[in-house]
Write a protein that holds these residues in place. Structure first.
Motif: not given
Length: 335
Positions: A148-150, A145-146, A157, A155, A17
Protein backbone atom coordinates in the motif's frame (compact mmCIF):
# COMPACT_ATOMS: atom_id res chain seq x y z
CA UNK A 1 -20.85 -6.41 -2.33
CA UNK A 2 -17.40 -5.61 -3.74
CA UNK A 3 -15.11 -8.48 -2.68
CA UNK A 4 -12.33 -6.53 -1.00
CA UNK A 5 -14.86 -4.66 1.11
CA UNK A 6 -16.46 -7.99 2.05
CA UNK A 7 -13.08 -9.37 3.14
CA UNK A 8 -12.51 -6.25 5.21
CA UNK A 9 -15.86 -6.60 6.93
CA UNK A 10 -15.24 -10.21 7.90
CA UNK A 11 -11.82 -9.28 9.28
CA UNK A 12 -9.80 -11.25 6.74
CA UNK A 13 -7.76 -8.54 5.02
CA UNK A 14 -7.49 -4.77 5.05
CA UNK A 15 -9.17 -2.76 2.34
CA UNK A 16 -6.66 -1.25 -0.07
CA UNK A 17 -6.92 2.50 -0.56
CA UNK A 18 -8.99 3.84 -3.40
CA UNK A 19 -7.17 4.03 -6.72
CA UNK A 20 -4.74 1.22 -5.86
CA UNK A 21 -6.05 -1.44 -8.20
CA UNK A 22 -2.94 -2.67 -10.00
CA UNK A 23 -4.61 -5.80 -11.36
CA UNK A 24 -3.44 -6.80 -14.81
CA UNK A 25 -0.05 -5.16 -14.35
CA UNK A 26 3.29 -6.07 -12.77
CA UNK A 27 4.92 -4.06 -10.01
CA UNK A 28 8.55 -3.08 -10.60
CA UNK A 29 10.81 -0.94 -8.43
CA UNK A 30 9.94 1.89 -10.81
CA UNK A 31 6.22 1.37 -10.31
CA UNK A 32 3.45 -0.53 -12.10
CA UNK A 33 4.09 -1.57 -15.69
CA UNK A 34 2.07 -3.36 -18.35
CA UNK A 35 2.57 -7.09 -17.84
CA UNK A 36 3.56 -7.45 -21.48
CA UNK A 37 6.49 -5.08 -20.96
CA UNK A 38 8.48 -7.63 -18.92
CA UNK A 39 9.89 -9.36 -21.99
CA UNK A 40 12.48 -12.07 -21.35
CA UNK A 41 12.54 -12.50 -17.58
CA UNK A 42 14.70 -14.29 -15.02
CA UNK A 43 12.34 -15.00 -12.15
CA UNK A 44 14.77 -15.90 -9.36
CA UNK A 45 18.09 -14.07 -9.06
CA UNK A 46 20.03 -12.05 -6.50
CA UNK A 47 22.32 -9.04 -6.62
CA UNK A 48 23.28 -8.92 -2.94
CA UNK A 49 22.65 -11.38 -0.09
CA UNK A 50 23.83 -10.88 3.49
CA UNK A 51 23.85 -14.01 5.64
CA UNK A 52 24.69 -12.26 8.92
CA UNK A 53 21.23 -12.91 10.41
CA UNK A 54 18.11 -10.88 11.15
CA UNK A 55 19.43 -9.62 14.48
CA UNK A 56 22.60 -8.08 12.97
CA UNK A 57 21.75 -7.03 9.43
CA UNK A 58 22.00 -3.39 8.38
CA UNK A 59 22.39 -1.57 5.07
CA UNK A 60 25.50 0.02 6.57
CA UNK A 61 27.26 -3.30 5.93
CA UNK A 62 27.61 -2.56 2.20
CA UNK A 63 28.28 0.36 -0.11
CA UNK A 64 25.69 0.65 -2.86
CA UNK A 65 28.05 2.19 -5.38
CA UNK A 66 30.55 -0.62 -4.83
CA UNK A 67 27.86 -3.24 -5.26
CA UNK A 68 26.53 -1.61 -8.43
CA UNK A 69 29.99 -1.50 -9.97
CA UNK A 70 30.67 -5.14 -9.06
CA UNK A 71 27.47 -6.57 -10.49
CA UNK A 72 27.26 -4.36 -13.60
CA UNK A 73 29.15 -6.68 -16.01
CA UNK A 74 26.91 -9.62 -15.11
CA UNK A 75 23.75 -7.60 -15.70
CA UNK A 76 25.00 -6.38 -19.06
CA UNK A 77 25.86 -9.93 -20.07
CA UNK A 78 22.34 -11.03 -19.21
CA UNK A 79 20.98 -8.13 -21.26
CA UNK A 80 23.10 -9.30 -24.20
CA UNK A 81 21.06 -12.53 -24.08
CA UNK A 82 17.88 -10.49 -24.39
CA UNK A 83 16.94 -10.33 -20.71
CA UNK A 84 14.74 -7.32 -20.00
CA UNK A 85 13.54 -8.11 -16.44
CA UNK A 86 15.03 -9.67 -13.32
CA UNK A 87 13.18 -10.60 -10.16
CA UNK A 88 15.39 -10.03 -7.14
CA UNK A 89 14.47 -12.71 -4.63
CA UNK A 90 16.51 -11.43 -1.69
CA UNK A 91 14.01 -11.11 1.18
CA UNK A 92 13.83 -8.63 4.00
CA UNK A 93 16.45 -9.34 6.71
CA UNK A 94 18.65 -11.10 4.13
CA UNK A 95 19.88 -8.01 2.33
CA UNK A 96 16.84 -6.65 0.49
CA UNK A 97 17.84 -3.08 -0.41
CA UNK A 98 15.21 -1.37 -2.54
CA UNK A 99 17.33 1.76 -2.97
CA UNK A 100 20.08 -0.38 -4.50
CA UNK A 101 17.58 -2.17 -6.74
CA UNK A 102 16.15 1.07 -8.10
CA UNK A 103 19.65 2.40 -8.77
CA UNK A 104 20.53 -0.78 -10.67
CA UNK A 105 17.26 -0.66 -12.61
CA UNK A 106 17.89 2.91 -13.75
CA UNK A 107 21.58 2.43 -14.48
CA UNK A 108 20.98 -0.60 -16.72
CA UNK A 109 17.50 0.23 -18.05
CA UNK A 110 16.15 -3.10 -16.85
CA UNK A 111 12.96 -3.97 -15.00
CA UNK A 112 13.54 -5.26 -11.45
CA UNK A 113 10.88 -6.65 -9.14
CA UNK A 114 11.40 -6.89 -5.38
CA UNK A 115 9.36 -8.67 -2.73
CA UNK A 116 7.59 -8.59 0.59
CA UNK A 117 7.34 -11.45 3.09
CA UNK A 118 9.67 -13.26 5.51
CA UNK A 119 12.11 -16.12 4.99
CA UNK A 120 11.77 -18.88 7.57
CA UNK A 121 14.20 -21.43 6.11
CA UNK A 122 17.59 -22.17 7.72
CA UNK A 123 15.97 -22.69 11.12
CA UNK A 124 14.46 -19.19 11.21
CA UNK A 125 17.83 -17.37 11.28
CA UNK A 126 16.48 -14.63 9.02
CA UNK A 127 13.17 -13.97 10.78
CA UNK A 128 12.66 -10.78 12.81
CA UNK A 129 11.71 -11.30 16.44
CA UNK A 130 8.07 -10.31 15.91
CA UNK A 131 7.58 -13.11 13.39
CA UNK A 132 7.62 -15.52 16.32
CA UNK A 133 4.94 -13.72 18.33
CA UNK A 134 2.58 -12.02 15.90
CA UNK A 135 -0.41 -13.70 14.29
CA UNK A 136 -0.62 -14.45 10.58
CA UNK A 137 -2.98 -11.50 10.23
CA UNK A 138 -0.50 -9.15 11.91
CA UNK A 139 2.32 -10.37 9.68
CA UNK A 140 0.12 -10.03 6.61
CA UNK A 141 -0.78 -6.50 7.68
CA UNK A 142 2.92 -5.60 7.63
CA UNK A 143 3.36 -7.04 4.13
CA UNK A 144 0.19 -5.45 2.83
CA UNK A 145 1.35 -2.06 4.14
CA UNK A 146 4.52 -2.42 2.07
CA UNK A 147 2.30 -2.85 -0.98
CA UNK A 148 0.00 0.00 0.00
CA UNK A 149 2.55 2.55 1.18
CA UNK A 150 5.94 1.43 -0.12
CA UNK A 151 8.89 -0.36 1.48
CA UNK A 152 10.84 1.27 4.33
CA UNK A 153 9.65 4.81 3.72
CA UNK A 154 10.06 4.71 -0.08
CA UNK A 155 7.45 4.60 -2.82
CA UNK A 156 8.87 1.27 -4.01
CA UNK A 157 6.30 -1.51 -3.79
CA UNK A 158 6.82 -5.29 -3.88
CA UNK A 159 6.03 -7.21 -7.05
CA UNK A 160 5.62 -10.60 -5.33
CA UNK A 161 5.60 -12.30 -1.93
CA UNK A 162 8.72 -14.22 -0.89
CA UNK A 163 8.58 -16.66 2.00
CA UNK A 164 10.80 -19.58 2.94
CA UNK A 165 10.22 -22.85 4.76
CA UNK A 166 12.43 -25.72 5.80
CA UNK A 167 12.08 -29.09 4.09
CA UNK A 168 9.92 -31.82 5.59
CA UNK A 169 6.71 -31.33 7.52
CA UNK A 170 5.93 -27.67 8.08
CA UNK A 171 6.42 -26.29 11.58
CA UNK A 172 3.59 -24.26 13.11
CA UNK A 173 5.68 -21.13 12.59
CA UNK A 174 6.14 -21.87 8.91
CA UNK A 175 2.45 -22.66 8.50
CA UNK A 176 1.81 -19.20 9.91
CA UNK A 177 4.08 -17.68 7.26
CA UNK A 178 2.19 -19.53 4.53
CA UNK A 179 -1.18 -18.40 5.87
CA UNK A 180 0.09 -14.81 6.12
CA UNK A 181 1.19 -15.04 2.49
CA UNK A 182 -2.27 -16.27 1.50
CA UNK A 183 -3.93 -13.37 3.32
CA UNK A 184 -1.53 -10.96 1.62
CA UNK A 185 -2.32 -12.46 -1.77
CA UNK A 186 -6.05 -12.06 -1.24
CA UNK A 187 -5.52 -8.39 -0.40
CA UNK A 188 -2.99 -7.51 -3.09
CA UNK A 189 -3.01 -10.08 -5.89
CA UNK A 190 0.73 -10.65 -5.48
CA UNK A 191 2.02 -14.12 -6.32
CA UNK A 192 3.50 -16.26 -3.52
CA UNK A 193 7.05 -17.57 -4.11
CA UNK A 194 8.08 -20.00 -1.40
CA UNK A 195 11.65 -21.25 -0.96
CA UNK A 196 10.77 -24.90 -0.51
CA UNK A 197 12.88 -27.63 -2.14
CA UNK A 198 11.57 -31.20 -1.85
CA UNK A 199 7.95 -31.89 -2.71
CA UNK A 200 6.29 -32.77 0.65
CA UNK A 201 6.51 -29.18 1.93
CA UNK A 202 5.36 -27.86 -1.45
CA UNK A 203 2.17 -29.91 -1.46
CA UNK A 204 1.49 -29.12 2.19
CA UNK A 205 1.72 -25.42 1.36
CA UNK A 206 -0.58 -25.77 -1.63
CA UNK A 207 -3.20 -27.40 0.59
CA UNK A 208 -2.80 -24.66 3.20
CA UNK A 209 -3.38 -21.83 0.74
CA UNK A 210 -6.35 -23.67 -0.73
CA UNK A 211 -7.89 -23.79 2.75
CA UNK A 212 -7.35 -20.03 2.86
CA UNK A 213 -9.28 -19.68 -0.39
CA UNK A 214 -6.30 -19.19 -2.71
CA UNK A 215 -5.88 -21.09 -5.96
CA UNK A 216 -2.66 -23.08 -6.55
CA UNK A 217 -1.77 -20.90 -9.55
CA UNK A 218 -0.92 -18.14 -7.05
CA UNK A 219 1.90 -20.34 -5.70
CA UNK A 220 5.43 -20.85 -7.01
CA UNK A 221 7.21 -24.00 -5.83
CA UNK A 222 10.71 -22.49 -5.54
CA UNK A 223 13.74 -24.78 -5.89
CA UNK A 224 11.67 -27.67 -7.20
CA UNK A 225 14.90 -29.05 -8.67
CA UNK A 226 15.77 -30.23 -5.13
CA UNK A 227 13.01 -32.85 -5.30
CA UNK A 228 14.68 -36.21 -6.11
CA UNK A 229 11.61 -37.68 -7.82
CA UNK A 230 11.24 -35.58 -10.95
CA UNK A 231 8.16 -37.56 -11.92
CA UNK A 232 6.21 -35.63 -9.29
CA UNK A 233 6.52 -32.33 -11.17
CA UNK A 234 3.44 -33.03 -13.33
CA UNK A 235 1.26 -33.47 -10.24
CA UNK A 236 2.04 -29.95 -9.02
CA UNK A 237 1.72 -28.49 -12.52
CA UNK A 238 -1.63 -30.21 -13.13
CA UNK A 239 -2.90 -28.71 -9.87
CA UNK A 240 -2.07 -25.31 -11.37
CA UNK A 241 0.99 -24.46 -9.27
CA UNK A 242 4.15 -23.10 -10.84
CA UNK A 243 7.11 -25.51 -10.87
CA UNK A 244 10.25 -23.38 -10.58
CA UNK A 245 13.51 -24.95 -11.74
CA UNK A 246 15.70 -22.10 -10.64
CA UNK A 247 19.17 -23.33 -9.70
CA UNK A 248 20.74 -23.20 -13.15
CA UNK A 249 23.63 -21.12 -11.90
CA UNK A 250 25.07 -24.11 -10.09
CA UNK A 251 25.39 -27.00 -12.58
CA UNK A 252 23.40 -30.14 -13.52
CA UNK A 253 22.83 -28.72 -17.00
CA UNK A 254 21.99 -32.06 -18.62
CA UNK A 255 19.57 -32.72 -15.80
CA UNK A 256 17.72 -29.46 -16.29
CA UNK A 257 17.45 -30.14 -20.01
CA UNK A 258 15.99 -33.58 -19.29
CA UNK A 259 13.47 -32.33 -16.70
CA UNK A 260 12.31 -29.51 -18.95
CA UNK A 261 11.94 -31.85 -21.91
CA UNK A 262 9.90 -34.24 -19.78
CA UNK A 263 7.50 -31.48 -18.80
CA UNK A 264 7.28 -30.33 -22.42
CA UNK A 265 6.45 -33.86 -23.56
CA UNK A 266 3.57 -33.91 -21.07
CA UNK A 267 2.34 -30.55 -22.40
CA UNK A 268 3.05 -28.82 -19.08
CA UNK A 269 5.68 -26.34 -20.19
CA UNK A 270 3.15 -23.59 -19.53
CA UNK A 271 3.42 -24.24 -15.77
CA UNK A 272 7.23 -24.01 -15.54
CA UNK A 273 9.49 -21.14 -14.47
CA UNK A 274 13.27 -21.10 -14.86
CA UNK A 275 16.16 -19.10 -13.43
CA UNK A 276 19.65 -19.37 -11.96
CA UNK A 277 19.42 -18.38 -8.26
CA UNK A 278 22.67 -16.63 -9.09
CA UNK A 279 24.51 -13.49 -8.12
CA UNK A 280 25.22 -13.12 -4.40
CA UNK A 281 27.48 -10.18 -3.68
CA UNK A 282 28.20 -11.10 -0.05
CA UNK A 283 29.13 -8.25 2.33
CA UNK A 284 31.22 -8.88 5.41
CA UNK A 285 33.55 -11.34 3.69
CA UNK A 286 37.16 -11.02 2.55
CA UNK A 287 36.07 -11.14 -1.07
CA UNK A 288 32.44 -10.20 -1.55
CA UNK A 289 32.47 -11.38 -5.19
CA UNK A 290 34.34 -14.64 -4.63
CA UNK A 291 31.27 -16.85 -5.06
CA UNK A 292 29.37 -14.59 -7.48
CA UNK A 293 27.79 -16.49 -10.37
CA UNK A 294 26.37 -14.84 -13.47
CA UNK A 295 22.92 -15.02 -15.00
CA UNK A 296 23.58 -16.72 -18.36
CA UNK A 297 24.10 -20.46 -17.80
CA UNK A 298 20.67 -21.23 -19.25
CA UNK A 299 21.60 -19.56 -22.53
CA UNK A 300 25.16 -20.85 -22.67
CA UNK A 301 24.79 -24.38 -21.27
CA UNK A 302 21.18 -25.57 -21.34
CA UNK A 303 19.56 -23.88 -24.32
CA UNK A 304 21.99 -25.52 -26.81
CA UNK A 305 21.09 -28.95 -25.44
CA UNK A 306 17.39 -28.22 -25.79
CA UNK A 307 17.83 -26.87 -29.32
CA UNK A 308 19.62 -30.07 -30.30
CA UNK A 309 16.57 -31.93 -28.99
CA UNK A 310 14.24 -30.03 -31.29
CA UNK A 311 13.12 -27.14 -29.11
CA UNK A 312 11.86 -24.12 -31.02
CA UNK A 313 12.01 -20.41 -30.29
CA UNK A 314 8.35 -20.57 -29.26
CA UNK A 315 9.26 -23.03 -26.50
CA UNK A 316 11.88 -20.66 -25.09
CA UNK A 317 9.45 -17.76 -25.36
CA UNK A 318 6.98 -19.81 -23.31
CA UNK A 319 9.54 -20.24 -20.52
CA UNK A 320 11.09 -16.79 -20.53
CA UNK A 321 8.28 -14.47 -21.62
CA UNK A 322 4.79 -15.95 -21.46
CA UNK A 323 5.09 -17.86 -18.18
CA UNK A 324 6.66 -15.03 -16.12
CA UNK A 325 4.07 -12.63 -17.47
CA UNK A 326 1.20 -14.90 -16.46
CA UNK A 327 2.72 -15.90 -13.12
CA UNK A 328 3.49 -12.38 -11.87
CA UNK A 329 0.68 -10.31 -13.30
CA UNK A 330 -1.15 -8.91 -10.28
CA UNK A 331 -4.42 -10.79 -9.94
CA UNK A 332 -6.32 -12.19 -6.99
CA UNK A 333 -6.55 -15.91 -7.66
CA UNK A 334 -9.37 -17.01 -5.40
CA UNK A 335 -11.00 -20.42 -5.22
Amino acid sequence: MERRRFLKLIGCVPLLPSGMDFSGRVMTVEGPKAAGSLGKTLIHEHFLVDFIGADKISATRWNRQTVRKAVAPYIEKAKSEGIQSIMDCTPAFLGRDVHLLREISREHTIHILTNTGYYGAVNNKYLPKWAFTETEQQLADRWIREFENGIEGTDIRPGFIKIGVDSGKLSELHKKLVRAAAITHLATGLTICSHTGPAPAAFEQIELIKKMGVRPDAFVWVHAQAEPDKNIYPKAAQMGAWVSLDGMGWGEFEGYATWLSQLKSEELLNRVLISHDAGWYTPGTNNSMKSFVGYTNFFEKIQPILRSNGWKNSDFDQLLIKNPEEAFTIAIRKL
